[in-house]
Scaffold this active site. Structure first.
Site, PDB file in Angstrom:
ATOM      1  N   ASP A 121       0.788  -1.231   0.000  1.00 40.74           N
ATOM      2  CA  ASP A 121       0.000   0.000   0.000  1.00 40.74           C
ATOM      3  C   ASP A 121       0.820   1.280   0.000  1.00 40.74           C
ATOM      4  O   ASP A 121       0.304   2.340  -0.340  1.00 40.74           O
ATOM      5  CB  ASP A 121      -0.952   0.003   1.217  1.00 40.74           C
ATOM      6  CG  ASP A 121      -2.018  -1.060   1.068  1.00 40.74           C
ATOM      7  OD1 ASP A 121      -2.533  -1.213  -0.052  1.00 40.74           O
ATOM      8  OD2 ASP A 121      -2.327  -1.737   2.067  1.00 40.74           O
ATOM      9  N   HIS A 131     -10.124  -2.211  -1.131  1.00 39.39           N
ATOM     10  CA  HIS A 131      -9.244  -1.731  -2.197  1.00 39.39           C
ATOM     11  C   HIS A 131      -9.677  -2.333  -3.535  1.00 39.39           C
ATOM     12  O   HIS A 131     -10.328  -3.386  -3.562  1.00 39.39           O
ATOM     13  CB  HIS A 131      -7.798  -2.175  -1.919  1.00 39.39           C
ATOM     14  CG  HIS A 131      -7.117  -1.446  -0.816  1.00 39.39           C
ATOM     15  ND1 HIS A 131      -6.525  -2.085   0.249  1.00 39.39           N
ATOM     16  CD2 HIS A 131      -6.892  -0.120  -0.613  1.00 39.39           C
ATOM     17  CE1 HIS A 131      -5.977  -1.192   1.063  1.00 39.39           C
ATOM     18  NE2 HIS A 131      -6.194   0.009   0.572  1.00 39.39           N
ATOM     19  N   CYS A 185      -1.171  -7.544  -0.970  1.00 37.89           N
ATOM     20  CA  CYS A 185      -0.725  -6.481  -0.031  1.00 37.89           C
ATOM     21  C   CYS A 185       0.581  -6.801   0.647  1.00 37.89           C
ATOM     22  O   CYS A 185       1.250  -5.914   1.176  1.00 37.89           O
ATOM     23  CB  CYS A 185      -1.715  -6.233   1.085  1.00 37.89           C
ATOM     24  SG  CYS A 185      -3.301  -6.880   0.875  1.00 37.89           S
TER      25      CYS A 185
HETATM   26  C1  CIR Z   1      -5.566  -1.929   6.365  1.00 40.06           C
HETATM   27  O1  CIR Z   1      -6.755  -1.870   6.691  1.00 40.06           O
HETATM   28  O2  CIR Z   1      -4.972  -0.982   5.859  1.00 40.06           O
HETATM   29  C2  CIR Z   1      -4.824  -3.218   6.587  1.00 40.06           C
HETATM   30  N1  CIR Z   1      -5.300  -3.826   7.792  1.00 40.06           N
HETATM   31  C3  CIR Z   1      -5.005  -4.137   5.404  1.00 40.06           C
HETATM   32  C4  CIR Z   1      -4.429  -3.596   4.159  1.00 40.06           C
HETATM   33  C5  CIR Z   1      -4.671  -4.483   2.997  1.00 40.06           C
HETATM   34  N2  CIR Z   1      -3.999  -3.999   1.853  1.00 40.06           N
HETATM   35  C6  CIR Z   1      -4.384  -4.249   0.615  1.00 40.06           C
HETATM   36  O3  CIR Z   1      -5.445  -4.808   0.375  1.00 40.06           O
HETATM   37  N3  CIR Z   1      -3.610  -3.790  -0.366  1.00 40.06           N
END
Ligand code: CIR
Length: 254
Positions: A67, A162, A249
């Site tokens: 991210d 996302h 992610c």
């Molecule tokens: C969040 O909510 O940001 C993290 N717990 C999970 C992020 C997941 N990232 C993604 O799908 N690229």
């Protein structure tokens, strides 16, 4: 083809990560480490060199390293996460990428963008407008991509965290699709590999050099992706699912 990946080992603070899936319980740290190690091995078996960054306890969600940066063949864009608790994670990746890349760009306030919302299809980048990625962030990213001869366009999201929670591009026009994206005309010219709603978590999978890494435990999705001609590697990432994180992610691939 990808030759490199970067991952970040989860920290014990993982239990404090953001989650809309509290019904699944808190992640177990020891299992998360085991699963993360298997994930690294899966990437290696696809022929990529993996740079394993040490855990960063200060940022509970920092294992979801995808991210915080978009790595393209032409440039790197350091994002500005929409989740306030994740915003400063970028400082931890900037110095790592600076060692390898010359063209590094930044998203600036009030723009927000998380690269889980960015799906690469060749030289085009689809950018989901989500609770984490706003119009300003997406427009900044598109301008930066254009500066390097790449293109971008936006996609409205309604139901998922996302863009890549519900979509994964597997090259050769093949698109893994679930939920709201099945009826989105933006994607109608792709060859769909449809993921049923009860297996929606499997819609986040990754193409790595002709292999597709998928989460284990999703037999219908596995069958359909395999029938489309891909070699499958299954990895159990159930501890990360508890924090709404999927396979993509957990790494930056380039
Ligand atoms: C969040 O909510 O940001 C993290 N717990 C999970 C992020 C997941 N990232 C993604 O799908 N690229």
């Amino acid at each position: 083809m990808f030759s490199h990946a970067i991952v970040r080992v989860p920290g014990k603070s993982l239990i404090n990560g953001l989650s809309d899936s509290k019904d699944l319980g808190l992640p177990n740290y020891d299992n998360a480490i085991i699963q993360h190690t298997a994930y690294i091995e899966a990437l290696k078996s696809c022929g990529v060199e993996v740079n394993v960054l040490e855990s960063c306890e200060q940022y509970p969600d920092s294992t979801f390293i995808e991210d915080v940066a978009l790595v393209t063949p032409e440039c790197v864009i350091i994002t500005r996460p929409g989740a306030p608790t994740r915003r400063d994670e970028v400082s931890q990746i900037d110095s790592v990428l600076r060692k390898e890349f010359i063209h590094i760009e930044y998203i600036e306030a009030p723009g927000t963008i998380e690269a889980g919302d960015i799906m690469m299809v060749g030289s085009h980048y689809y950018i989901g407008l989500s609770d984490r990625t706003n119009v300003d962030g997406a427009e900044q990213a598109i301008k930066l991509l254009q500066k390097y001869g790449l293109t971008g366009s936006t996609v409205e999201l309604n139901d998922v965290l996302h863009l890549k929670t519900g979509l994964s591009y597997l090259e050769n026009n093949k698109l893994v699709v679930c939920g709201e994206f099945l009826s989105n005309p933006i994607f109608e010219n792709y060859d769909f590999i449809e993921i049923p709603q009860e297996e929606s978590y499997a819609a986040n999978c990754i193409w790595v050099n002709d292999f597709v890494i998928i989460p284990s435990g999703y037999p219908i999705s596995k069958g359909r992706i395999s029938d489309a001609g891909f070699k499958i590697i299954e990895v159990d990432v159930s501890e990360f699912k508890k924090l709404d994180g999927g396979l993509s992610c957990l790494s930056l691939r380039y």
